[in-house]
Write a protein that holds these residues in place. Structure first.
Motif, PDB file in Angstrom:
ATOM      1  N   ILE A  86       0.876  -1.170   0.000  1.00 10.98           N
ATOM      2  CA  ILE A  86       0.000   0.000   0.000  1.00 10.98           C
ATOM      3  C   ILE A  86       0.908   1.213   0.000  1.00 10.98           C
ATOM      4  O   ILE A  86       1.733   1.385   0.903  1.00 10.98           O
ATOM      5  CB  ILE A  86      -0.937  -0.008   1.224  1.00 10.98           C
ATOM      6  N   VAL A  87       0.782   2.003  -1.032  1.00  9.38           N
ATOM      7  CA  VAL A  87       1.671   3.156  -1.212  1.00  9.38           C
ATOM      8  C   VAL A  87       0.951   4.428  -0.765  1.00  9.38           C
ATOM      9  O   VAL A  87      -0.200   4.665  -1.146  1.00  9.38           O
ATOM     10  CB  VAL A  87       2.085   3.281  -2.701  1.00  9.38           C
ATOM     11  N   LEU A  88       1.610   5.208   0.063  1.00  4.46           N
ATOM     12  CA  LEU A  88       1.055   6.478   0.516  1.00  4.46           C
ATOM     13  C   LEU A  88       1.903   7.616  -0.055  1.00  4.46           C
ATOM     14  O   LEU A  88       3.135   7.568   0.049  1.00  4.46           O
ATOM     15  CB  LEU A  88       1.061   6.562   2.044  1.00  4.46           C
ATOM     16  N   CYS A  89       1.234   8.597  -0.623  1.00  4.36           N
ATOM     17  CA  CYS A  89       1.944   9.644  -1.361  1.00  4.36           C
ATOM     18  C   CYS A  89       2.292  10.815  -0.455  1.00  4.36           C
ATOM     19  O   CYS A  89       1.427  11.610  -0.086  1.00  4.36           O
ATOM     20  CB  CYS A  89       1.087  10.127  -2.525  1.00  4.36           C
ATOM     21  N   GLU A  90       3.573  10.937  -0.131  1.00  2.00           N
ATOM     22  CA  GLU A  90       4.013  11.968   0.823  1.00  2.00           C
ATOM     23  C   GLU A  90       3.733  13.377   0.317  1.00  2.00           C
ATOM     24  O   GLU A  90       3.483  14.287   1.099  1.00  2.00           O
ATOM     25  CB  GLU A  90       5.507  11.813   1.109  1.00  2.00           C
ATOM     26  N   ASN A  91       3.758  13.551  -1.012  1.00  2.00           N
ATOM     27  CA  ASN A  91       3.532  14.881  -1.572  1.00  2.00           C
ATOM     28  C   ASN A  91       2.111  15.367  -1.322  1.00  2.00           C
ATOM     29  O   ASN A  91       1.841  16.561  -1.390  1.00  2.00           O
ATOM     30  CB  ASN A  91       3.850  14.896  -3.078  1.00  2.00           C
ATOM     31  N   LYS A  92       1.185  14.469  -1.012  1.00  2.00           N
ATOM     32  CA  LYS A  92      -0.196  14.870  -0.720  1.00  2.00           C
ATOM     33  C   LYS A  92      -0.381  15.132   0.769  1.00  2.00           C
ATOM     34  O   LYS A  92      -0.873  16.171   1.172  1.00  2.00           O
ATOM     35  CB  LYS A  92      -1.170  13.749  -1.143  1.00  2.00           C
ATOM     36  N   PHE A  93      -0.009  14.154   1.594  1.00  2.00           N
ATOM     37  CA  PHE A  93      -0.336  14.235   3.020  1.00  2.00           C
ATOM     38  C   PHE A  93       0.429  15.354   3.732  1.00  2.00           C
ATOM     39  O   PHE A  93      -0.086  15.961   4.661  1.00  2.00           O
ATOM     40  CB  PHE A  93      -0.047  12.892   3.702  1.00  2.00           C
ATOM     41  N   ALA A  94       1.651  15.593   3.314  1.00  2.00           N
ATOM     42  CA  ALA A  94       2.469  16.579   4.024  1.00  2.00           C
ATOM     43  C   ALA A  94       2.049  18.010   3.717  1.00  2.00           C
ATOM     44  O   ALA A  94       2.480  18.938   4.384  1.00  2.00           O
ATOM     45  CB  ALA A  94       3.936  16.377   3.672  1.00  2.00           C
ATOM     46  N   SER A  95       1.186  18.189   2.719  1.00  2.00           N
ATOM     47  CA  SER A  95       0.829  19.550   2.328  1.00  2.00           C
ATOM     48  C   SER A  95      -0.520  19.981   2.899  1.00  2.00           C
ATOM     49  O   SER A  95      -1.067  20.997   2.485  1.00  2.00           O
ATOM     50  CB  SER A  95       0.810  19.655   0.798  1.00  2.00           C
ATOM     51  N   MET A  96      -1.082  19.206   3.819  1.00  2.00           N
ATOM     52  CA  MET A  96      -2.388  19.585   4.377  1.00  2.00           C
ATOM     53  C   MET A  96      -2.302  19.667   5.895  1.00  2.00           C
ATOM     54  O   MET A  96      -1.300  19.263   6.487  1.00  2.00           O
ATOM     55  CB  MET A  96      -3.470  18.601   3.927  1.00  2.00           C
ATOM     56  N   SER A  97      -3.347  20.201   6.520  1.00  2.00           N
ATOM     57  CA  SER A  97      -3.353  20.297   7.984  1.00  2.00           C
ATOM     58  C   SER A  97      -3.295  18.892   8.575  1.00  2.00           C
ATOM     59  O   SER A  97      -3.713  17.918   7.938  1.00  2.00           O
ATOM     60  CB  SER A  97      -4.625  21.001   8.458  1.00  2.00           C
TER      61      SER A  97
END
Ligand SMILES: [Zn+2]
Length: 232
Positions: A86-97
Motif C-alpha cells: 500500500i503506497v502512501l503519497c508523501e507529496n499529498k499528506f504533508a501539504s495539508m493540515s
C-alpha cells in the motif's frame, strides 16, 4: 481524492524512493501513517479490514506500507498488487493540515485495504482485466467510508441518502478507473460501470452491510466480531 490500484512501473522508481527517505514530507507522512495505524482500535473500518486480511492468510505488516513521492500520480495512495504494497503519497499528506491528513490517511488506508482484500481473496487481475479493476473500485468507494453520509441521518430520507451514496460511489469509482485506464472513453467506462454496479455494490465482504454512516460501520464491526468470534 483517494486512488487507486497502481502500476508499479510508471509512478514509482528507485530514484524517487531514495529521495523520499530524506525529505520532511516523507517523515511527516510516516508520522501520520503511524498515528492512524496506532489508533486503529477506534476505527471499525480498519479493524474489520485488517482482521479480514489476516483471516484470509494475508496479514498486513509494517513492510506492506510504503511512503514515497508519487510524482505524476494524482492520488493520495495506491495498492501495488505486484509488490503487495500500500503506497502512501508523501507529496499529498504533508501539504495539508494534520487534522485533514489524518482523515484522508484513514480513508486512503480503508480504500486500499479493500483492494488488498480483493487481491488476497480471489483471482483478480488488476493489470489486465478492466472488469476486475472497476468492480474493486466500486467496492473500495462503497466500503471505505469515503462516500459515507453524515452520522444520524434522518431515517425519513434514508432512501434518498442511499441513492446519494450510490451516486458518490459511481462517481468516485469512475474517476479512479479513468485514472488507471485513460485510454478508455468516458462513454465506454460508464457502460462498464453500469454493467457491474449492482453486483459489485452488493458484494460487501468483509462487511455485512454498506457502511453508510459511522454507526453502520460500528454495527458491521459488531456483526463481524460475532460472525468470526473476533476477540483481540
Ligand atoms: Zn482504488
Amino acid at each position: 481524492m483517494v486512488e487507486d490500484i497502481m502500476s508499479s512501473t510508471d509512478t514509482r522508481g528507485a530514484q524517487s524512493h531514495r529521495e523520499s527517505r530524506e525529505s520532511r514530507a516523507y517523515t511527516e507522512t510516516c508520522e501520520i501513517l503511524n498515528e492512524t495505524l496506532s489508533s486503529k482500535r477506534e476505527s471499525p473500518f480498519l479493524r474489520i479490514l485488517l482482521h479480514a486480511m489476516e483471516s484470509q492468510g494475508c496479514a498486513v505488516l509494517p513492510k506492506h506500507f510504503v511512503v514515497e513521492d508519487c510524482k505524476s500520480f494524482d492520488g493520495y495512495g495506491g495498492f501495488d498488487a505486484a509488490n503487495n504494497e500500500i503506497v502512501l503519497c508523501e507529496n499529498k499528506f504533508a501539504s495539508m493540515s494534520r487534522k485533514r491528513a489524518l482523515k484522508e490517511m484513514h480513508s486512503t488506508l480503508a480504500h486500499e485495504l479493500v483492494h488488498a482484500f480483493d487481491h488476497c481473496r480471489g483471482n483478480v487481475d488488476f493489470y489486465n482485466n478492466p472488469k476486475h479493476v472497476m468492480c474493486s473500485e466500486i467496492r473500495a468507494a462503497a466500503l471505505s467510508g469515503q462516500c459515507m453520509l453524515a452520522n444520524n441521518f434522518p431515517s425519513a430520507v434514508f432512501g434518498k441518502s442511499r441513492r446519494g451514496h450510490q451516486r458518490c460511489v459511481k462517481s468516485q469509482a469512475l474517476r479512479s478507473f479513468k485514472s488507471l485506464h485513460p485510454e478508455w472513453s468516458m462513454e465506454k467506462s460508464v457502460i462498464l460501470i453500469d454493467e457491474l454496479f449492482t453486483k459489485c455494490y452488493k458484494d460487501t465482504e468483509p462487511f455485512d452491510r454498506i457502511p453508510l454512516s459511522m454507526n453502520d460501520a460500528r454495527l458491521a464491526f459488531k456483526a463481524y466480531q460475532s460472525r468470526n468470534r473476533y476477540d483481540p
